[in-house]
Design an enzyme around this catalytic site. Sequence first.
Site, PDB file in Angstrom:
ATOM      1  CG  ASP A  62      -1.158  -1.034   1.301  1.00  0.00           C
ATOM      2  OD1 ASP A  62      -1.867  -2.189  -0.308  1.00  0.00           O
ATOM      3  OD2 ASP A  62      -2.188  -1.598   2.322  1.00  0.00           O
ATOM      4  CG  ASP A  68       2.687   5.388   7.529  1.00  0.00           C
ATOM      5  OD1 ASP A  68       1.670   5.599   8.589  1.00  0.00           O
ATOM      6  OD2 ASP A  68       1.792   5.728   6.289  1.00  0.00           O
ATOM      7  CD  GLU A  90       1.912  -1.575  10.312  1.00  0.00           C
ATOM      8  OE1 GLU A  90       0.969  -1.976   9.634  1.00  0.00           O
ATOM      9  OE2 GLU A  90       1.828  -0.586  11.194  1.00  0.00           O
ATOM     10  CD  GLU A  91       5.439   3.356   8.132  1.00  0.00           C
ATOM     11  OE1 GLU A  91       5.735   2.272   7.128  1.00  0.00           O
ATOM     12  OE2 GLU A  91       3.725   2.377   8.348  1.00  0.00           O
ATOM     13  CG  ASP A 109       1.153   0.398  13.604  1.00  0.00           C
ATOM     14  OD1 ASP A 109       1.688   1.141  12.965  1.00  0.00           O
ATOM     15  OD2 ASP A 109      -0.160  -0.007  13.689  1.00  0.00           O
ATOM     16  CG  LEU A 111       0.026   6.979  11.773  1.00  0.00           C
ATOM     17  CD1 LEU A 111       0.347   8.323  13.118  1.00  0.00           C
ATOM     18  CD2 LEU A 111       0.100   7.508  10.371  1.00  0.00           C
ATOM     19  CG  ASP A 112      -3.535   1.633  15.078  1.00  0.00           C
ATOM     20  OD1 ASP A 112      -3.649   0.097  14.278  1.00  0.00           O
ATOM     21  OD2 ASP A 112      -5.019   1.900  15.245  1.00  0.00           O
ATOM     22  CD  GLU A 276      -0.838  -3.929  13.562  1.00  0.00           C
ATOM     23  OE1 GLU A 276      -1.550  -2.617  12.954  1.00  0.00           O
ATOM     24  OE2 GLU A 276      -0.960  -4.762  13.226  1.00  0.00           O
TER      25      GLU A 276
END
Length: 355
Positions: A62, A68, A90-91, A109, A111-112, A276
């Site tokens: 995505d 982010d 996550e990034e 994470d 930026l959820d 998460e």
Amino acid sequence: MSDALRLDTCLDQIASQLPTLTASCRVVEALAGAARQIAHLLARGPLSGDLGAVIGESLDGDGQKALDAITHALVREAVIASGAAAFASEEAAVPEWLDPAGEVAVAVDPLDGSSNIDTLAPVGTIFSILPARHASGADPASPFLQTGRRQLAAGFFIYGPRTALAVTFGNGTRIFTLDPVSGAFLAPAPPATVPAATREYAINGSNLRHWEEPIRDYIVELKQGRNGPRGIDFNTRWLASMVGDAFRILGRGGIYLYPADERQGYEAGRLRLVYEANPIAFLMEQAGASATDGRIPILDLQPAHIHQRCPLVFGSADEVRRVAQAYERAGQPSSPLFRRRSLFRSTSNVAELFA
């Protein structure tokens, strides 16, 4: 508020009572600093630039948004400053070793709920803190491949009408609110306690046709309301931001479901176990709630890799249990661990700080 518990005071007391949690306290303190910066950026909205602009591609394929990348950098800098041994995000495709002398590994994470950047809906930063488990030449992913039961602390920051922190060190869940005047995080209320019963559920109902039969049957039962087998009406709440739904559940109860489904890429669930599901599950259990993949407690799942996905069902214990029963009726029994395990785990003398 003069009688509110300050986060820095709480962290100092925890570290003095339990030296084994000192490194975790340093991480939470450093992340609180990063959260203040993130909250300031979000409060300025477009005055901080086009935070929702797509600047690259995420690990999912995505679009990666500007915020982010910014939050990843801010959180990573905070974790480095805290002296942590390892960092996973996550990034980032792979974790990294940071400080050979560090005692903890931090998974985040950054930026959820990033799809909400331009809508003024809540977004957040989720974190999990684990023992570092050093090994010479070891893969930096190794500390993160422990079950969620091994977490030393976990929590999330939520950025919305106010900025708040939900955090646990293994004995209760506390919610601190950022005072924009003093910059302090304050806890003016007692520890969070999630009621066992609820009439609210959160799920993306547009995917009903893709769900497994037990989830579909459970949701249809809720939708039937007072005319169905439950005999009561339920309300739907869905923010497309897990931290937003989790914060609501910590405050007044409810159940959140993000099940696996038949779509490509969703067969094993969509949310990430390590950074998460595990921290949210830890917070929920410590608030008297429950968290499973539908059948097995999240904190008992063994991660195979850092970005592993899983289904996630959490919230009021009675409803989470009903989801497990739906699987049992469909011939997919829940884990005996879930049926036997106490939902609240008391493990340390930090109790008085969360009482």
